[in-house]
Design a protein around this motif. Structure first.
Motif, PDB file in Angstrom:
ATOM      1  N   ALA A 137       0.832  -1.214   0.000  1.00 27.46           N
ATOM      2  CA  ALA A 137       0.000   0.000   0.000  1.00 27.46           C
ATOM      3  C   ALA A 137       0.861   1.256   0.000  1.00 27.46           C
ATOM      4  CB  ALA A 137      -0.928  -0.028   1.211  1.00 27.46           C
ATOM      5  N   ARG A 138       1.954   1.214   0.778  1.00 26.44           N
ATOM      6  CA  ARG A 138       2.823   2.402   0.855  1.00 26.44           C
ATOM      7  C   ARG A 138       3.477   2.684  -0.494  1.00 26.44           C
ATOM      8  NH1 ARG A 138       6.459   1.554   5.429  1.00 26.44           N
ATOM      9  NH2 ARG A 138       5.033   2.839   6.672  1.00 26.44           N
ATOM     10  N   VAL A 139       4.010   1.622  -1.159  1.00 25.02           N
ATOM     11  CA  VAL A 139       4.660   1.821  -2.457  1.00 25.02           C
ATOM     12  C   VAL A 139       3.653   2.375  -3.465  1.00 25.02           C
ATOM     13  CG1 VAL A 139       5.703   0.636  -4.423  1.00 25.02           C
ATOM     14  CG2 VAL A 139       6.448   0.095  -2.093  1.00 25.02           C
ATOM     15  N   MET A 140       2.448   1.807  -3.474  1.00 22.86           N
ATOM     16  CA  MET A 140       1.428   2.273  -4.412  1.00 22.86           C
ATOM     17  C   MET A 140       1.053   3.732  -4.135  1.00 22.86           C
ATOM     18  SD  MET A 140       0.801  -0.071  -6.602  1.00 22.86           S
ATOM     19  CE  MET A 140      -0.664   0.652  -7.315  1.00 22.86           C
ATOM     20  N   MET A 141       0.872   4.066  -2.870  1.00 18.78           N
ATOM     21  CA  MET A 141       0.444   5.426  -2.540  1.00 18.78           C
ATOM     22  C   MET A 141       1.546   6.450  -2.774  1.00 18.78           C
ATOM     23  SD  MET A 141      -2.671   5.886  -1.799  1.00 18.78           S
ATOM     24  CE  MET A 141      -2.636   7.468  -0.934  1.00 18.78           C
ATOM     25  N   GLU A 142       2.774   6.081  -2.463  1.00 18.09           N
ATOM     26  CA  GLU A 142       3.873   7.028  -2.707  1.00 18.09           C
ATOM     27  C   GLU A 142       4.040   7.275  -4.197  1.00 18.09           C
ATOM     28  OE1 GLU A 142       7.230   5.385  -0.695  1.00 18.09           O
ATOM     29  OE2 GLU A 142       6.615   6.155   1.277  1.00 18.09           O
ATOM     30  N   SER A 143       3.912   6.204  -4.993  1.00 21.29           N
ATOM     31  CA  SER A 143       3.984   6.387  -6.453  1.00 21.29           C
ATOM     32  C   SER A 143       2.832   7.260  -6.935  1.00 21.29           C
ATOM     33  CB  SER A 143       3.945   5.025  -7.146  1.00 21.29           C
ATOM     34  OG  SER A 143       5.047   4.242  -6.784  1.00 21.29           O
ATOM     35  N   PHE A 144       1.645   6.965  -6.407  1.00 17.85           N
ATOM     36  CA  PHE A 144       0.471   7.770  -6.777  1.00 17.85           C
ATOM     37  C   PHE A 144       0.682   9.233  -6.420  1.00 17.85           C
ATOM     38  CE2 PHE A 144      -3.128   9.701  -4.453  1.00 17.85           C
ATOM     39  CZ  PHE A 144      -3.836  10.174  -5.543  1.00 17.85           C
ATOM     40  N   TRP A 145       1.169   9.467  -5.211  1.00 16.60           N
ATOM     41  CA  TRP A 145       1.306  10.855  -4.758  1.00 16.60           C
ATOM     42  C   TRP A 145       2.337  11.618  -5.592  1.00 16.60           C
ATOM     43  CZ3 TRP A 145      -2.015  13.304  -1.867  1.00 16.60           C
ATOM     44  CH2 TRP A 145      -1.680  14.565  -1.374  1.00 16.60           C
ATOM     45  N   GLN A 146       3.428  10.960  -5.927  1.00 19.38           N
ATOM     46  CA  GLN A 146       4.439  11.601  -6.770  1.00 19.38           C
ATOM     47  C   GLN A 146       3.868  11.958  -8.138  1.00 19.38           C
ATOM     48  OE1 GLN A 146       7.759   8.921  -6.873  1.00 19.38           O
ATOM     49  NE2 GLN A 146       8.306   9.264  -4.714  1.00 19.38           N
ATOM     50  N   MET A 147       3.118  10.987  -8.727  1.00 16.34           N
ATOM     51  CA  MET A 147       2.520  11.256 -10.036  1.00 16.34           C
ATOM     52  C   MET A 147       1.454  12.339  -9.935  1.00 16.34           C
ATOM     53  SD  MET A 147       2.277   7.549 -11.922  1.00 16.34           S
ATOM     54  CE  MET A 147       1.647   6.648 -10.515  1.00 16.34           C
ATOM     55  N   ARG A 148       0.690  12.312  -8.831  1.00 17.35           N
ATOM     56  CA  ARG A 148      -0.338  13.345  -8.642  1.00 17.35           C
ATOM     57  C   ARG A 148       0.293  14.727  -8.557  1.00 17.35           C
ATOM     58  NH1 ARG A 148      -2.142  16.204  -4.324  1.00 17.35           N
ATOM     59  NH2 ARG A 148      -4.344  16.878  -4.361  1.00 17.35           N
ATOM     60  N   GLU A 149       1.354  14.848  -7.759  1.00 15.84           N
ATOM     61  CA  GLU A 149       2.008  16.149  -7.613  1.00 15.84           C
ATOM     62  C   GLU A 149       2.627  16.597  -8.930  1.00 15.84           C
ATOM     63  OE1 GLU A 149       2.049  18.178  -4.591  1.00 15.84           O
ATOM     64  OE2 GLU A 149       0.327  16.818  -4.673  1.00 15.84           O
ATOM     65  N   ARG A 150       3.236  15.628  -9.661  1.00 10.84           N
ATOM     66  CA  ARG A 150       3.802  15.979 -10.957  1.00 10.84           C
ATOM     67  C   ARG A 150       2.711  16.422 -11.922  1.00 10.84           C
ATOM     68  NH1 ARG A 150       6.609  11.769 -11.619  1.00 10.84           N
ATOM     69  NH2 ARG A 150       5.231  10.568 -12.985  1.00 10.84           N
ATOM     70  N   ARG A 151       1.577  15.687 -11.908  1.00 16.28           N
ATOM     71  CA  ARG A 151       0.475  16.061 -12.784  1.00 16.28           C
ATOM     72  C   ARG A 151      -0.108  17.418 -12.405  1.00 16.28           C
ATOM     73  NH1 ARG A 151      -2.031  12.541 -15.751  1.00 16.28           N
ATOM     74  NH2 ARG A 151       0.134  11.866 -15.956  1.00 16.28           N
ATOM     75  N   ARG A 152      -0.217  17.651 -11.113  1.00 19.02           N
ATOM     76  CA  ARG A 152      -0.690  18.968 -10.656  1.00 19.02           C
ATOM     77  C   ARG A 152       0.262  20.064 -11.123  1.00 19.02           C
ATOM     78  NH1 ARG A 152      -1.784  19.287  -4.418  1.00 19.02           N
ATOM     79  NH2 ARG A 152      -2.001  21.457  -5.051  1.00 19.02           N
ATOM     80  N   GLY A 153       1.570  19.774 -11.023  1.00 15.74           N
ATOM     81  CA  GLY A 153       2.549  20.757 -11.502  1.00 15.74           C
ATOM     82  C   GLY A 153       2.402  21.009 -12.990  1.00 15.74           C
ATOM     83  N   GLU A 154       2.155  19.922 -13.742  1.00 17.23           N
ATOM     84  CA  GLU A 154       1.968  20.079 -15.185  1.00 17.23           C
ATOM     85  C   GLU A 154       0.723  20.905 -15.485  1.00 17.23           C
ATOM     86  OE1 GLU A 154       1.785  16.081 -16.503  1.00 17.23           O
ATOM     87  OE2 GLU A 154       3.959  15.737 -16.414  1.00 17.23           O
ATOM     88  N   VAL A 155      -0.344  20.617 -14.735  1.00 17.92           N
ATOM     89  CA  VAL A 155      -1.590  21.374 -14.936  1.00 17.92           C
ATOM     90  C   VAL A 155      -1.387  22.836 -14.573  1.00 17.92           C
ATOM     91  CG1 VAL A 155      -3.955  21.665 -14.109  1.00 17.92           C
ATOM     92  CG2 VAL A 155      -3.087  19.382 -14.625  1.00 17.92           C
ATOM     93  N   GLU A 156      -0.707  23.074 -13.446  1.00 11.30           N
ATOM     94  CA  GLU A 156      -0.453  24.460 -13.030  1.00 11.30           C
ATOM     95  C   GLU A 156       0.425  25.174 -14.038  1.00 11.30           C
ATOM     96  OE1 GLU A 156       1.180  24.125  -9.161  1.00 11.30           O
ATOM     97  OE2 GLU A 156      -0.735  23.630  -8.199  1.00 11.30           O
ATOM     98  N   LEU A 157       1.438  24.440 -14.571  1.00  8.95           N
ATOM     99  CA  LEU A 157       2.300  25.036 -15.590  1.00  8.95           C
ATOM    100  C   LEU A 157       1.491  25.366 -16.838  1.00  8.95           C
ATOM    101  CD1 LEU A 157       5.070  25.871 -16.651  1.00  8.95           C
ATOM    102  CD2 LEU A 157       5.434  23.486 -17.345  1.00  8.95           C
ATOM    103  N   GLN A 158       0.623  24.413 -17.229  1.00  9.35           N
ATOM    104  CA  GLN A 158      -0.208  24.654 -18.410  1.00  9.35           C
ATOM    105  C   GLN A 158      -1.131  25.840 -18.197  1.00  9.35           C
ATOM    106  OE1 GLN A 158      -2.534  21.283 -19.608  1.00  9.35           O
ATOM    107  NE2 GLN A 158      -3.524  22.359 -21.282  1.00  9.35           N
TER     108      GLN A 158
END
Length: 452
Positions: A137-158
């Motif tokens: 669960a931790r590995v899945m959630m940490e991966s999810f959170w990293q991708m979420r933050e990266r995606r949020r950054g991409e959206v904010e950049l866009q």
């Protein structure tokens, strides 16, 4: 694949279902912490919950104090396993009405800088939860959170780029995005209108040397000082359009960095009208608006400058326009102004090049002649008379122009006020030597007096 594509909501859906499948759980959810508000929001339910119980609102938000054991991983920052039947009903506020019964429970937080920011909660694994499930669960959630933050950054950049594009395109001034060396990468529509060039025509050209009408000295200095993001400089210069016409531009340069690349945003405002107004005001501060001659204030400044000089000789010549009052009374002030302009043209054209000549009174002009001695000054007055005679001979005027002239010469600058007084007195003597009309008949004698 679904974890790498889609919105943060889709990422959350994919993550919770992957956690349920990998741990053998029956259902689960992903929740986010809103610490300032003291709430937890369920952002994604597992598919089993959606099938068995209708879930209408995502996110579902509730106070942490009412979340029971579900919020314990957030409060402690540690994974929590409850693997017995005593957890039945403890999560009544976390699930929809008539929620599924709980047999066991696993909660794993996501930490950021040591603080819990999210949690994955899983329930009802038939064989019970183990530390291996915590790791999964931790590995899945940490991966999810990293991708979420990266995606949020991409959206904010866009979104930031879209805002920039909107501002860029709607800016009333010409905007150029350039390299640190001034090579143009992009321009807005206002720049097309200002320069007459299309964007494709300016791409790769230099904002400074290709668009500056002069040597671009100030612009080159400004660009050389742009070293770190946030640096900004402003300068004014003459710039040129595609058709060769010249305009004044106020250029503001701002350094920025995007994706590791240093760029310059150059904003150019057409200030041609403002510069013309400033130059007009500056001209009027030192010149007579009717004739274009220097005014009395400027003449006084030049006299004071020469008074401090001890070099000799210095001559002063004063000319008074005859018949101005009569012209104003009979033909109007426009005719009087035209008389003054014509008289000044004759007077100034008779003087050595570069002479300071001014209108010092309503109908009086004066000139300062450093380095001109008494003999040369007398010849100059004769030259003025001859120039006037030639002008009246060829000009088609209702009345000929008449000038009364006086001159004086001194040996040092400190005596200039006395020279001005004597020249003025001799001008009036010359004026009185004319007949009643003051223009047509003039005695041969010129009043120079004894000069020092």
């Amino acid at each position: 694949h679904s974890l790498h594509d889609g919105s943060p909501e889709k990422l959350a859906d994919a993550t919770i279902n992957a956690c349920v499948d990998l741990t053998g759980s029956q259902f689960g959810f992903v929740g986010y912490l809103d610490e300032p508000a003291g709430t937890m929001s369920v952002m994604a339910w597992s598919d089993a919950v959606k099938r068995l119980r209708r879930v209408e609102d995502v996110p579902t938000r509730f106070p942490l104090k009412d979340a029971g054991r579900w919020a314990e991983p957030i409060r402690t920052g540690q994974p929590v396993i409850v693997d017995d039947l005593s957890v039945r009903g403890l999560a009544s506020r976390c699930l929809p009405e008539e929620h599924l019964e709980l047999e066991n429970f696993l909660g794993v937080p996501v930490l950021e800088h040591g603080q819990a920011v999210a949690v994955v909660c899983l329930a009802n694994k038939p064989s019970g939860y183990t530390r291996e499930d915590i790791t999964t669960a931790r590995v899945m959630m940490e991966s999810f959170w990293q991708m979420r933050e990266r995606r949020r950054g991409e959206v904010e950049l866009q979104e930031s780029e879209e805002r920039f594009r909107l501002l860029f395109d709607s800016h009333v001034d010409a905007v150029f995005v350039t390299t640190l060396r001034g090579r143009i990468l992009q321009i807005n529509e206002a720049a097309v209108r200002q320069t007459g060039f299309a964007g494709s025509e300016l791409a790769g050209r230099c904002f400074l040397t290709d668009l500056s009408a002069d040597a671009a000295t100030e612009g080159l200095k400004a660009y050389s000082k742009l070293r770190t993001p946030g640096d900004a400089f402003q300068f004014e210069e003459r710039r040129k359009r595609k058709d060769g016409s010249i305009y004044w531009g106020e250029c503001t340069l701002s350094a920025l960095q995007t994706q590791g690349e240093g760029l310059v945003v150059a904003v150019s405002r057409d200030i041609t009208e403002r510069r013309a107004a400033e130059e007009r005001l500056e001209f009027l501060s030192t010149h007579d608006p009717v004739t274009g001659a220097y005014n009395r204030a400027y003449f006084g400044e030049q006299m004071r400058r020469l008074e401090r000089q001890q070099s000799a000789p210095i001559s002063v010549v004063i000319a008074d326009v005859n018949g101005l009052k009569g012209t104003n009374d009979e033909d109007g002030h426009a005719a009087g102004d035209e008389l003054l302009r014509s008289a000044y043209v004759v007077f100034y054209a008779s003087l050595p090049k570069g002479t300071v000549a001014a209108r010092i009174g309503g109908d009086e002009f004066a000139a300062l002649l450093p380095g001109v001695d008494a003999s040369e000054a007398q010849k100059l007055v004769l030259h003025i008379r001859e120039q006037l005679r030639q002008f009246n001979k060829t000009a088609k005027r209702k009345r000929p122009i008449g000038l009364a002239v006086g001159v004086a010469t001194v040996s040092k600058g400190s005596e200039l006020p006395e020279a001005l007084r004597r020249a003025d007195a001799r001008m009036y003597e010359d004026k009185r030597s004319c007949d009643g009309e003051g223009d047509r008949v003039r005695r041969r004698r010129l009043f120079f007096g004894n000069e020092t």
